[in-house]
Design a protein around this motif. Structure first.
Motif, PDB file in Angstrom:
ATOM      1  N   LEU A  57       0.853  -1.189   0.000  1.00 61.30           N
ATOM      2  CA  LEU A  57       0.000   0.000   0.000  1.00 61.30           C
ATOM      3  C   LEU A  57       0.891   1.243   0.000  1.00 61.30           C
ATOM      4  N   ALA A  58       0.633   2.165  -0.938  1.00 62.00           N
ATOM      5  CA  ALA A  58       1.391   3.421  -0.985  1.00 62.00           C
ATOM      6  C   ALA A  58       0.422   4.586  -0.801  1.00 62.00           C
ATOM      7  N   LYS A  59       0.818   5.552   0.016  1.00 57.26           N
ATOM      8  CA  LYS A  59      -0.035   6.725   0.270  1.00 57.26           C
ATOM      9  C   LYS A  59       0.808   7.994   0.148  1.00 57.26           C
ATOM     10  N   VAL A  60       0.307   8.945  -0.628  1.00 56.66           N
ATOM     11  CA  VAL A  60       1.035  10.201  -0.850  1.00 56.66           C
ATOM     12  C   VAL A  60       0.367  11.311  -0.054  1.00 56.66           C
ATOM     13  N   THR A  81       9.787   3.863   3.682  1.00 54.25           N
ATOM     14  CA  THR A  81       9.297   2.480   3.586  1.00 54.25           C
ATOM     15  C   THR A  81       9.132   1.900   4.986  1.00 54.25           C
ATOM     16  N   GLU A  82       8.094   1.104   5.143  1.00 52.05           N
ATOM     17  CA  GLU A  82       7.866   0.451   6.435  1.00 52.05           C
ATOM     18  C   GLU A  82       7.566  -1.025   6.198  1.00 52.05           C
ATOM     19  N   LEU A 137       5.207   4.002   2.223  1.00 49.05           N
ATOM     20  CA  LEU A 137       5.035   2.687   1.616  1.00 49.05           C
ATOM     21  C   LEU A 137       4.902   1.640   2.719  1.00 49.05           C
ATOM     22  N   HIS A 138       3.795   0.926   2.726  1.00 45.72           N
ATOM     23  CA  HIS A 138       3.560  -0.105   3.748  1.00 45.72           C
ATOM     24  C   HIS A 138       3.462  -1.468   3.069  1.00 45.72           C
ATOM     25  N   VAL A 139       4.300  -2.400   3.502  1.00 47.54           N
ATOM     26  CA  VAL A 139       4.213  -3.776   2.982  1.00 47.54           C
ATOM     27  C   VAL A 139       3.262  -4.552   3.890  1.00 47.54           C
ATOM     28  N   GLY A 149       6.964  -4.663  -7.000  1.00 49.69           N
ATOM     29  CA  GLY A 149       5.630  -4.273  -6.524  1.00 49.69           C
ATOM     30  C   GLY A 149       5.647  -2.902  -5.871  1.00 49.69           C
ATOM     31  N   SER A 150       6.682  -2.622  -5.064  1.00 46.45           N
ATOM     32  CA  SER A 150       6.774  -1.332  -4.358  1.00 46.45           C
ATOM     33  C   SER A 150       6.956  -0.178  -5.332  1.00 46.45           C
TER      34      SER A 150
END
Length: 292
Positions: A57-60, A81-82, A137-139, A149-150
């Motif tokens: 999941l990516a959030k800006v 990144t997390e 960026l949350h994996v 994917g990231s």
């Protein structure tokens, strides 16, 4: 420090022998990606990417801040990144693993240093005010190929994002809410994507989009970042078994085809999302006038 569960000797022998016979455990071809799915959130700038069982999941987000003193005409752009224990037991909170460091460095080189985002367009008042764009960026689930994917999630979220519109009168800067003025997209120059190749045996067997088990058994890997025009942003071959130059050239041509597929998929999803959001907008007004 916790580690990923190692595959057993039987699993190793089985997977390696299958690869030598031209087979993959999940039945895919060597150059085939798992199913790639992209969904956008209700907010602008939220992208949820699923690649097989890997989910990211990516959030800006954007805020007005002061630019760096050595770059007074540029805005600020950061990627954080997390990798939480939720994704894999090998990850710990506030203790970055080698995987996390490599991931953030590769994303930094691919997206930030290739000038995919025009940072000069983020400047509001030279040396005083600028936009700070941050991608979190949350994996959520880790089953191999986090890098590809990231990168896809980050690029998708940035292209989907809209920042508030602004105006400057004299020394007064006004930031408008979405209700007052339509938010504006970021100034985007090109869309780079990462394609990771995994090598097996003496480097003669090459796989695309390795899952977690295949990643644990590879002898080396190579990540190529490029855009659909064939412009290479970076190539990362971090140790491992040496690979022939001819093999790497072959990999770049395969990567270019995959990047073109990624670009087409992203453009299609962005078009679908803007159509979904514009139900009662400008298009509806124009069609209503035509009906009259």
């Amino acid at each position: 420090m916790p580690r990923e569960a190692e595959p057993s000797l039987n699993e190793r022998a089985f997977v390696v022998q299958a690869l030598q016979e031209g087979l993959r455990i999940d039945g895919r071809a060597f150059d085939q990606f798992r199913k790639l799915e992209l969904t956008f959130g209700d907010q602008y700038g939220v992208a949820d990417v699923t690649l097989g069982k890997t989910r990211i999941l990516a959030k800006v987000s954007a805020e007005v801040t002061t630019p760096y003193s050595d770059r007074p005409f540029d805005g600020i752009f950061t990627i954080t990144t997390e990798l939480s224990p939720m994704a894999s037991p090998a990850f710990e909170v506030n203790r970055p693993t080698e995987t996390e460091i490599l991931l953030s460095r590769l994303l930094e080189k691919t997206v930030r240093r290739s000038n995919a985002l025009d940072t000069e367009s983020l400047c509001l008042v030279a040396g005083q005010k600028c936009w700070s764009i941050r991608v979190d960026l949350h994996v959520l689930s880790h089953d191999g190929n986090l890098i590809d994917g990231s990168c896809f999630a980050v690029v998708a979220a940035l292209r989907h994002f809209r920042k508030p519109d602004t105006s400057i009168e004299g020394d007064i800067l006004t930031v408008y809410t979405p209700a007052e003025r339509e938010p504006v997209p970021l100034s985007w120059l090109h869309s780079p994507f990462c394609i990771t190749f995994s090598f097996y045996g003496e480097g003669e067997i090459t796989l695309l989009d390795a899952n977690l088990l295949e990643e644990q058994l590879r002898v080396s890997s190579c990540t190529i970042s490029l855009n659909k025009h064939g412009e290479i942003c970076q190539i990362a071959k971090l140790g491992g078994t040496p690979v022939e130059a001819a093999t790497l050239l072959q990999c770049t041509s395969v990567a270019l085809n995959k990047v073109k597929e990624f670009s087409a998929l992203l453009d299609q999803k962005l078009a679908e999302d803007s159509k979904r959001r514009d139900k009662g907008g400008l298009l509806a007004e124009l069609s209503a006038e035509n009906e009259r």
